[in-house]
Structure formats: structure tokens, C-alpha cells
Design a protein around this motif. Structure first.
Motif, short mmCIF file in Angstrom:
data_model
loop_
_atom_site.label_atom_id
_atom_site.label_comp_id
_atom_site.label_asym_id
_atom_site.label_seq_id
_atom_site.Cartn_x
_atom_site.Cartn_y
_atom_site.Cartn_z
N GLN A 171 0.81 -1.21 0.00
CA GLN A 171 0.00 0.00 0.00
C GLN A 171 0.85 1.27 0.00
N GLY A 172 2.17 1.13 0.11
CA GLY A 172 3.06 2.29 0.07
C GLY A 172 3.45 2.85 1.42
N LYS A 173 3.08 2.19 2.51
CA LYS A 173 3.44 2.66 3.85
C LYS A 173 4.88 2.24 4.17
N LYS A 174 5.72 3.22 4.53
CA LYS A 174 7.10 2.94 4.90
C LYS A 174 7.12 2.28 6.26
N VAL A 175 7.70 1.09 6.36
CA VAL A 175 7.76 0.37 7.63
C VAL A 175 9.19 0.26 8.16
N LEU A 176 10.18 0.58 7.32
CA LEU A 176 11.57 0.48 7.74
C LEU A 176 12.42 1.37 6.84
N THR A 177 13.31 2.15 7.45
CA THR A 177 14.29 2.94 6.70
C THR A 177 15.65 2.68 7.32
N VAL A 178 16.63 2.35 6.49
CA VAL A 178 17.97 2.03 6.97
C VAL A 178 18.98 2.85 6.18
N THR A 179 19.83 3.60 6.89
CA THR A 179 20.93 4.31 6.25
C THR A 179 22.07 3.33 6.07
N LEU A 180 22.62 3.28 4.87
CA LEU A 180 23.67 2.31 4.55
C LEU A 180 25.02 2.99 4.43
N ASN A 181 26.06 2.26 4.76
CA ASN A 181 27.43 2.69 4.53
C ASN A 181 27.73 2.38 3.07
N ALA A 182 27.88 3.42 2.25
CA ALA A 182 28.01 3.25 0.81
C ALA A 182 29.24 2.44 0.41
N SER A 183 30.25 2.36 1.28
CA SER A 183 31.46 1.62 0.92
C SER A 183 31.35 0.12 1.24
N GLN A 184 30.33 -0.29 1.97
CA GLN A 184 30.15 -1.71 2.30
C GLN A 184 29.50 -2.46 1.16
N LEU A 185 29.94 -3.67 0.93
CA LEU A 185 29.37 -4.51 -0.12
C LEU A 185 28.28 -5.44 0.41
N ALA A 186 28.21 -5.60 1.73
CA ALA A 186 27.25 -6.52 2.34
C ALA A 186 26.48 -5.81 3.45
N HIS A 187 25.17 -6.01 3.44
CA HIS A 187 24.31 -5.43 4.47
C HIS A 187 23.32 -6.51 4.90
N ASP A 188 23.08 -6.60 6.20
CA ASP A 188 22.09 -7.54 6.75
C ASP A 188 21.05 -6.73 7.50
N ILE A 189 19.80 -6.85 7.09
CA ILE A 189 18.71 -6.06 7.63
C ILE A 189 17.72 -6.99 8.34
N SER A 190 17.40 -6.67 9.59
CA SER A 190 16.43 -7.46 10.33
C SER A 190 15.01 -7.07 9.92
N VAL A 191 14.24 -8.05 9.49
CA VAL A 191 12.83 -7.84 9.15
C VAL A 191 11.94 -8.72 10.03
N HIS A 192 12.51 -9.20 11.13
CA HIS A 192 11.82 -10.12 12.03
C HIS A 192 10.48 -9.55 12.52
N SER A 193 10.44 -8.26 12.80
CA SER A 193 9.24 -7.64 13.39
C SER A 193 8.14 -7.35 12.38
N LEU A 194 8.42 -7.50 11.09
CA LEU A 194 7.41 -7.22 10.08
C LEU A 194 6.40 -8.35 10.00
N PRO A 195 5.12 -8.03 9.83
CA PRO A 195 4.13 -9.08 9.65
C PRO A 195 4.26 -9.76 8.29
N PHE A 196 3.68 -10.94 8.18
CA PHE A 196 3.68 -11.69 6.94
C PHE A 196 3.10 -10.84 5.81
N GLY A 197 3.69 -10.93 4.62
CA GLY A 197 3.14 -10.22 3.47
C GLY A 197 4.20 -9.84 2.46
N PHE A 198 3.75 -9.17 1.41
CA PHE A 198 4.65 -8.69 0.37
C PHE A 198 5.10 -7.27 0.69
#
Length: 109
Positions: free
Chosen positions: A61-88
Motif C-alpha cells: 500500500q506504500g506505507k514505509k515500515v523500515l528505513t535504513v541508512t547504509l554505509n556506501a562503501s560496504q558490499l554486504a548489508h544484513d537487515i532485520s525484518v523479524h518484526s514485520l508481519p507476513f506479506g509482500f
């Protein structure tokens, strides 16, 4: 290109600026988001530094549920989505230099 226009019940309207959206780009087309479907941790991997500024996770529906600032020099990022409910969800990556937005769809189990 994507442009959002909103009209309120009172008839007033607002149109936001146009943004460029690409499914894949030469610099970022090789990046990976996995696993998909995801349960707890979403892994994002880039083959080279591409200057990603931040990412957002939004509902269908377009609701922002998570915003993460990334370190542009890193090639790998791990983001926790554990708290998000089931869905697309849409994962939007914003490229710092160009302002380009890359969108991938994920399923949260």
C-alpha cells in the motif's frame, strides 16, 4: 519514471516531483537480495561499491515500515525484518550519486 499526485476530499491537490525508477541498472543490476521469501534477516550484496545511500521497506500500500541508512562503501548489508508481519513488501534502494531508485519485491514469511 514515477510521479505521485494526491487529491484530497476538499479538492486540493498536490503533485510530487518525478523520480526515475529502474528495475536493473548496469551498476546495480548484479546486486542480490536474499533469501526471498525471508523470515528474519534480509541479506543485500553488491559486487562493487555503488554508493547506495539508504533503503526503505514499504508495504504494498506504500506505507514505509523500515528505513535504513547504509554505509556506501560496504558490499554486504544484513537487515532485520523479524518484526514485520507476513506479506509482500517493496525494498527500495536509493543511489546517492544519481538519486536513482531500484525496487525489488520480497515476501516476508
Amino acid at each position: 519514471y514515477y510521479r505521485l499526485s494526491q487529491t484530497d476530499l476538499n479538492g486540493s491537490s498536490k503533485t510530487l516531483h518525478t523520480i526515475l525508477i529502474k528495475a536493473d541498472d548496469k551498476a546495480t543490476g548484479q546486486f542480490r537480495i536474499y533469501p526471498n521469501p525471508v523470515q528474519d534477516i534480509l541479506h543485500i550484496r553488491f559486487p562493487e561499491t555503488v554508493g547506495v545511500k539508504y533503503l526503505t521497506v514499504e508495504t504494498i500500500q506504500g506505507k514505509k515500515v523500515l528505513t535504513v541508512t547504509l554505509n556506501a562503501s560496504q558490499l554486504a548489508h544484513d537487515i532485520s525484518v523479524h518484526s514485520l508481519p507476513f506479506g509482500f513488501y517493496f525494498v527500495k534502494l536509493i543511489i546517492a550519486d544519481s538519486g536513482e531508485t531500484i525496487i525489488k519485491k520480497i515476501l516476508k514469511n
